[in-house]
Design an enzyme around this catalytic site. Structure first.
Site, PDB file in Angstrom:
ATOM      1  N   ARG A 242       7.126  37.831  14.845  1.00 49.21           N
ATOM      2  CA  ARG A 242       6.189  36.938  14.175  1.00 49.21           C
ATOM      3  C   ARG A 242       6.856  36.428  12.905  1.00 49.21           C
ATOM      4  NH1 ARG A 242       3.984  36.756  18.349  1.00 49.21           N
ATOM      5  NH2 ARG A 242       1.752  37.094  18.853  1.00 49.21           N
ATOM      6  N   GLU A 271       3.382  27.344  12.151  1.00 50.05           N
ATOM      7  CA  GLU A 271       3.753  26.769  13.441  1.00 50.05           C
ATOM      8  C   GLU A 271       2.729  25.715  13.847  1.00 50.05           C
ATOM      9  OE1 GLU A 271       4.280  29.905  16.294  1.00 50.05           O
ATOM     10  OE2 GLU A 271       5.776  30.947  15.077  1.00 50.05           O
ATOM     11  N   HIS A 290       8.776  28.608  19.523  1.00 49.34           N
ATOM     12  CA  HIS A 290       7.975  29.749  19.979  1.00 49.34           C
ATOM     13  C   HIS A 290       7.858  29.747  21.510  1.00 49.34           C
ATOM     14  CE1 HIS A 290       4.636  32.723  18.561  1.00 49.34           C
ATOM     15  NE2 HIS A 290       5.258  33.156  19.649  1.00 49.34           N
TER      16      HIS A 290
END
Length: 326
Positions: A242, A271, A290
């Site tokens: 993360r 993000e 991601h």
């Protein structure tokens, strides 16, 4: 737990594959609304007062949202990580939180090891050299990368994904593995292939440091100035966990000061990554959007498991994977 047979109401707040959506619709009423979309936000909040189940991902739920959902019984997350959910509030309300471990282990480990290779061998840099018409002569030292085989891999967080990554490194690339885990865990490898060490030792000895630990209050900002100062000169950092685990300003300082050779990042503080982020165009950062579990096979399996979890709880059955809230 008694079996529930009546139709209930489910809020789907992230798009599902049609076959999985149809499975829910066959048993329950479905409301589809994604609060990240401005034109669906109001419908999402209005639906909370009617629902017994919710399924989705990438939306941060909070206690105030749960207060608006008095009949909610289950939240089924299409993810392994649960840092987007108010665990204490869910526990207090007796709401079951489900997630999707196991099904994404191998695909995430593949990506992480691919990032190790890509950053060390400078694959993106060299591909751009060709793509942009700058390959005009035989490559020389300015274009060289660094070997991976035989280098030490440090894994911070040694759950399923960490162990799958260790297998690839130790058995496929002859890499000594050191790992750090919150609790004692068997390495899962033949003797001598991997050893458990303290975090400081890992930082000081690993050529590649890969983060695969969950985001908690104790891990937020874990990799900051002090951690970077301990890292072996020329190390490469890979973050597949993360974003907030790494202090991004400290990472930039470590790169610009020459402490780190490079970094591979699949996750970020914010993000999608803002257009003005200095991480975006940094010459020694491999930045990905991601995509750890983003394969057709894995995302399909995650959605199927999340729907299984949801339907089982609404039927009064034990789900395949409930996150322990106790």
């Amino acid at each position: 737990m008694p079996v529930q047979t009546s139709r209930q109401t489910v809020l789907v707040y992230r798009a599902l594959p049609e076959p999985q959506l149809a499975r829910i619709q066959a048993e329950h009423e479905v409301i589809q609304a994604d609060p990240r979309r401005e034109d669906e936000r109001e419908a999402f909040f209005q639906a909370l007062g009617r629902v017994q189940g919710m399924i989705g991902s990438s939306v941060r739920l909070d206690a105030a949202m749960l207060d608006r959902a008095p009949d909610l019984r289950v939240v089924s997350s299409i993810s392994v990580g649960v840092d987007a959910y108010p665990l204490d509030a869910l526990r207090e309300r007796g709401i079951v939180l489900c997630h999707t471990p196991d099904v994404l282990t191998e695909s995430v480990a593949d990506l992480l090891f691919g990032m190790v290779l890509a950053t060390s061998r400078r694959l993106c840099d060299m591909a751009n050299l060709v793509r942009e018409g700058r390959w005009l002569h035989n490559v020389g030292p300015a274009e060289y990368g660094w070997d991976v085989n035989g280098k030490t891999l440090g894994i911070v967080g040694y759950g399923r994904i960490g162990q799958a990554l260790a297998r690839r490194a130790a058995l496929g690339f002859n890499m000594p593995v050191v790992y750090h885990s919150r609790r004692p865990v068997d390495s899962g490898l033949p003797d001598g292939k991997a050893r458990a060490v303290g975090l400081d030792t890992l930082l000081e000895t690993a050529d590649f440091i890969v983060l695969v630990l969950p985001l908690t209050e104790s891990t937020r900002g874990l990799i900051g100035p002090q951690a970077f100062a301990r890292m072996k000169p020329g190390a490469i950092l890979i973050n597949g966990a993360r974003g907030p685990i790494v202090q991004e300003r400290a990472l930039l300082d470590a790169l610009e000061g020459g402490r780190l050779r490079g970094a591979g990042l699949d996750v970020f503080d914010v993000e999608p990554l803002p257009l003005d982020s200095p991480l975006r165009g940094h010459p020694r950062i491999l930045a990905l959007p991601h995509i750890g579990s983003a394969t057709h096979e894995t995302r399909t399996a995650m959605a199927a498991m999340a729907v299984d979890n949801l339907l089982m709880v609404l039927r009064g059955e034990a789900p395949r994977a409930a996150y322990p809230l106790a």
